[in-house]
Design an enzyme around this catalytic site. Structure first.
Site, short mmCIF file in Angstrom:
data_model
loop_
_atom_site.label_atom_id
_atom_site.label_comp_id
_atom_site.label_asym_id
_atom_site.label_seq_id
_atom_site.Cartn_x
_atom_site.Cartn_y
_atom_site.Cartn_z
N HIS A 1 52.49 6.87 69.49
CA HIS A 1 53.98 6.52 71.39
C HIS A 1 54.95 6.04 70.89
O HIS A 1 54.89 4.29 70.48
CB HIS A 1 53.15 5.76 72.01
CG HIS A 1 53.77 5.97 73.42
ND1 HIS A 1 53.51 7.09 74.47
CD2 HIS A 1 54.15 4.51 73.88
CE1 HIS A 1 54.53 6.37 75.22
NE2 HIS A 1 55.08 5.10 75.39
N ASP B 1 46.19 12.05 69.12
CA ASP B 1 47.45 11.60 68.88
C ASP B 1 48.10 12.94 68.92
O ASP B 1 48.25 13.81 69.18
CB ASP B 1 46.85 12.34 66.45
CG ASP B 1 48.21 12.81 65.97
OD1 ASP B 1 49.15 11.88 66.55
OD2 ASP B 1 48.66 13.07 65.27
N GLU C 1 50.18 4.07 70.59
CA GLU C 1 51.22 3.86 70.27
C GLU C 1 51.43 2.82 68.72
O GLU C 1 49.82 2.86 68.24
CB GLU C 1 51.24 2.56 71.37
CG GLU C 1 52.79 1.82 71.68
CD GLU C 1 52.75 1.08 72.59
OE1 GLU C 1 54.13 0.76 73.34
OE2 GLU C 1 51.92 0.78 73.59
#
Length: 614
Positions: free
Chosen positions: A537, A583, A592
């Site tokens: 992310h 993932d 993230e």
């Protein structure tokens, strides 16, 4: 790291995401456990296409698919402790196989099988620490899939350390990343931040709402484009501590940033990009520091140059101001070593730190309160005793003024694993490093015992763990991988005090965990290991159209506290905690990346490189 306040609908409107729906995730009876979405190019260990012929034969001999042996997917220094985790189903002893010759170079007995509660898995440890011959190897046990290959060599983490540090360069705001420095990940400049407005929450008589400020540079905090003082604080401090503690290692490093080759270590060059921004976040009228510089709402999955919404400085606060004071006091003494390059800057930084300290004395309980029209990361914190202790300690070390040590009130300062909202351990870490230069007032016995007591507790967790890692059920929160490496960093402080290798070995085990010795079979660092994250992310990595994400970033890791993102529906119960990872771009709660998680990755990899190079 703060939860993103993106709704599932907003995520899905940015791009089509696997598992996204009006509720923000898959149905509750379809758990997601450490496997990629249908759009991912990374597969789980059971379906990996990289199974060797020996693995295929062992798998076909069983009616149940064998599980993979877990190991650090990069490798080890020859003298380092070396462990692999063998899942239930393996039988007999273990063998270490040289991949160049497919020959056995070592064998040994497995430890007893025990259950590791965070994963609900029965495993045994294979200890092959006595193998020190350079080469590339796998661990083999009958009934299990071979481990991923790993190397034994003199500089196992040098490239990883450089990449983890260079990840900050890739997250620079206000500058173009040129191909000669960024390679594949070159991009246009974003967010010049020379036309930043004072938000209503930050208004003062001298700077009323709408006042235009200039605060360029700095690092994007995480997967978003915000710049946040409190998270920036612990990140920058950790990098500066790495330079203070291992100066010769970083003096010789060239990571290929625009400043490489000047008279300053690349680590300090990179830290300066953020320190210059932090200085602009202080109000010169009173010494207070703005909490953050962001847009009012998160941008979509776009490149930085496309994020053109108006940016604001938002509210001054006690936490931000004390973070600033601590970091500037630290930076002052580091920069002072390079006075010929940064003429007068050390004095400027110290004056800024002292001004911030005074503001905090006069405004000792000003928590950050998120304005109703702002939805970017809050980094809210209502307890400031840890920030006061940290700032006081850094000012004491830099100035030698006993009033700061007295203000710290060290006998009342507890120590625990550091994080952005709990910084007290950083005070002890700095005092321990500088203990021989402190004034007579300092209680060096207290300083040393505080560090050692924390490290003893962490080491005991590793000893009690079936996985051999200092991770318990309570450690799988948002950014659990960053927490693991902060533990490793604190273990290295104990090693530096005592020369007791058991602390360094426990730190090695936590790095091993991050690099593949974990239940998900991932190495959690982009670009490193056999099975790294591919869909972090991170807006640049998602929007740039390049298959590989920006390298050197540590993914947040397993987390069962996801509020509503696509990684939020995991099996209930403690047995799933260490496997609750996805993932996928939309799993911001587990995938993230942030500057504060990368900082201990830089510290620990540099510390272990320096340890075994000595």
């Amino acid at each position: 790291m703060k939860p993103f306040n993106l709704t599932a609908t907003a995520l899905c409107s940015a791009l089509i995401l696997a598992g996204c729906g009006s509720s923000g995730g898959g149905s509750s009876d379809t758990p997601i456990i450490s496997s990629s979405s249908s759009s991912s190019s990374v597969t789980s260990s059971e379906s990996s296409s990289s199974v060797s012929s020996s693995e295929s034969s062992s798998e076909s001999s069983s009616s149940v698919a064998a599980a993979r042996i877990k190991v650090n997917q990069l490798g080890f220094a020859p003298e380092a402790a070396k462990m692999a985790v063998v899942p239930a189903g393996g039988s007999g002893g273990f063998a270490i196989i040289d991949t160049a010759t497919d020959s056995e170079v070592m064998s040994g007995d497995l430890g007893a099988y025990n259950t590791w509660a965070p994963a609900g898995q029965s495993v045994a440890l294979a200890d092959f620490s006595q193998l020190q011959t350079p080469g590339t190897y796998v661990v083999r046990v009958q009934g299990a899939l071979d481990s991923d290959p790993f190397t034994i060599g003199e500089t196992p983490y040098r490239a990883l350390n450089a990449a983890a540090l260079k990840a900050y360069y890739y997250n620079r705001a206000s500058t173009e990343l040129l191909p000669e420095h960024a390679g594949t990940w070159a991009r246009a400049a974003g967010h010049p931040d020379t036309n930043v407005l004072v938000h209503a929450s930050a208004a003062s008589a001298e700077r009323p709402e709408g006042t235009v400020l200039s605060a360029p540079k700095g690092w994007y905090d995480a997967g978003d484009f915000g710049k946040y003082i409190v998270n920036s604080g612990i990140s920058t401090y950790t990098l500066l501590a790495a330079l203070e503690h291992y100066g010769s290692f970083y003096a010789a490093q060239d990571i290929g940033i625009p400043e490489s080759g000047n008279a300053v270590p690349d680590l300090l060059d990179e830290a300066m990009w953020n320190l210059e921004w932090m200085l602009d976040m202080q109000d010169p009228a009173d010494g207070g520091v703005y909490h953050k510089l962001t847009t009012k709402n998160f941008a979509g999955a776009v490149m930085p140059a496309e994020g053109t919404a108006q940016r604001y400085v938002v509210q001054k606060g006690t936490a931000a101001t004390l973070n600033f004071a601590a970091v500037m006091a630290t930076a002052s003494r580091v920069v002072a070593e390079y006075e010929t390059v940064y003429s007068g800057l050390a004095d400027e930084m110290l004056a800024a730190a002292e001004s911030a300290w005074q503001w905090a004395q006069n405004n000792s309980n000003v928590p950050y309160n998120q304005p109703s029209d702002v939805s970017t990361g809050a980094y809210g914190d209502g307890s400031f005793s840890d920030e006061f202790a940290w700032a006081a300690a850094e000012l004491y070390i830099t100035t030698g003024d006993d009033q700061y040590y007295q203000a710290m009130n060290p006998t009342s300062v507890p120590i625990s694993n550091p994080g952005w909202s709990n910084t007290a351990a950083l005070a002890w870490m700095s005092l321990a490093h500088h203990r021989n230069q402190l004034t007579e007032l300092a209680d060096t016995s207290l300083i040393e015992s505080s560090i050692l007591s924390l490290a003893d507790n962490i080491r005991a967790q590793a000893t009690a763990s079936a996985y051999g890692v200092a991770m318990t059920n309570g450690d799988f929160y948002w950014g659990s991988n960053g927490g693991a490496l902060n533990k490793a960093m604190m273990l290295m402080q104990a090693y530096r005090l005592s020369d007791d290798m058991s602390y360094a070995n426990a730190a090695q085990g936590l790095l091993d965990y991050a690099l593949g010795r974990n239940p998900t079979d991932y190495s959690y660092v982009t670009g490193f290991g056999e099975r790294p994250p591919m869909h972090i992310h991170h807006r640049q990595s998602e929007a740039d159209g390049i298959v590989d994400p920006v390298p050197g970033f540590l993914a947040g890791g397993p987390n069962t506290d996801a509020p509503s993102d696509c990684g939020g529906n995991y099996p209930a119960g403690s047995e799933a905690k260490a496997r609750a990872y996805l993932d996928d771009w939309c799993s911001y709660s587990t995938n993230e990346v942030t500057i504060n998680w990368n900082a201990p990755l830089v510290y620990v990899t540099g510390a272990l490189e320096a340890l075994y190079a000595d």
